[in-house]
Design an enzyme around this catalytic site. Sequence first.
Site, PDB file in Angstrom:
ATOM      1  CB  SER A 158      -0.870   0.079   1.215  1.00 34.71           C
ATOM      2  OG  SER A 158      -1.525   1.349   1.418  1.00 34.71           O
ATOM      3  CE1 TYR A 179      -4.561  -2.192   4.782  1.00 33.95           C
ATOM      4  CE2 TYR A 179      -3.810  -0.118   4.099  1.00 33.95           C
ATOM      5  CZ  TYR A 179      -4.071  -1.134   3.650  1.00 33.95           C
ATOM      6  OH  TYR A 179      -4.294  -1.495   2.455  1.00 33.95           O
TER       7      TYR A 179
END
Length: 335
Positions: free
Chosen positions: A127, A152
Site C-alpha cells: 500500500s 494498517y
Amino acid sequence: MKYLVTGAAGFIGFHVARRLSEEGHEVIGIDNLNNYYDVNLKLARLERLKNYSLFKFYTIDLFDREAIDQLFAEQQFQRVIHLGAQAGVRYSLENPHRYADANLAGHIDILEGCSKYKVEHLVYASSSSVYGMNNKLPFSVKDPVDHPVSLYAATKRANELTSHTYSHLFSLPTTGLRFFTVYGPWGRPDMAPFKFTKAILEGKTIDVYNNGDLSRDFTYIDDIVEGVMRVQALIPTSSSPSHFQEPNQSSAPYALYNIGNGAPVKLMNFIGAIEKATGKEANKVFLPMQPGDVYDTWADTSELFDATGYKPKVDVQQGVTQFVDWFISYYKEPI
C-alpha cells in the site's frame, strides 16, 4: 495456468479474478466475506465470477492455517495473487486484532503455502500508506519507509519484509505492489469515491478532511488490473549479492513496485469530477485532519514502467464518470 486469488470477493480481487478468467485461466478465489462493509456487494461480485466455468470459490479465512495449507496441497497453484487483507486506515485504530490476524498471520500463511508447494510467483498487495508522512514527492520505492502512521500501514510494511525473507531463505519469487488510491466500478463503500457519490446523489453532506487541502494519486481499476497482469508474468530472479542495494532491490528473487496513476489530484478537484458526473453540487463539511491520514500521495511509477511498460490510460473525469454510471445502475435508488 492455475491461479489462487485471495480476496476474490473484494474490489481489486474481483476485477483481477475476472480478468484472469476472461483469459481462460483456472482461478481459485478465496475470501472470508467479513462484514467490514456490505457483504451483499461482495456476494454480487461473486455472482458475476460464477459465470466463468473455470472459476471456483471457497470461503476461507487467511489466518485459518490448516485450511490454507490444505488448499495449497490440493490445488497445486502455479501462481498466487494475494489481494486479501483487512483494509482501512481508520478502522485499524479501533480493531487492531483484525489486522494482526488477516494481514500478519494471514500473510505468513500464504508465504508458507507458496514456499512449501513451490509456487512459481507470489504477487501481493502492499500500500502507498507505507510512506507515512513522507514529504518527498513523488513517493519512490527507493525511499525509506520506516515511519508508518497507522497500524494498517505497519502491517503492509511487515508484509514486504516477511516476503523478502521468504524470497531470500527459500528462493520464493515475490513481488509487492504498493497500490495508490484505487477507484472504479464495484468499488469499496468505505472509500471516498463511493461515500462522496452516495452522499451527493442523496443530497446529504460529505466530510472533507484537512479543509480539502489533500491530494491523492487516484488510479482507475482497469489500469490497476493491467499493471497486476503484467507484473504477475514478470517473475523476479536471483542476482549476485551487492553491498549497495536500493531499498527495493535484493539479490533474492524479490521485487517491489509502486502501482498508481503517477498524477496526483487535489481532493477538491476529485469532488468536482463527481459533481460533474452526477449533475449535483456537493454539500461539503470541512473538518480537520484525521489520525492516520496523510496529506498527499503521488506514485513514482518509473520502476514499474521500465520493467513492464505499464502506463495508466484512464483520466480522472473519465474514470469518475464510469464509476458514477455503475453506481447509479447497480443501486438504481439511494441506499
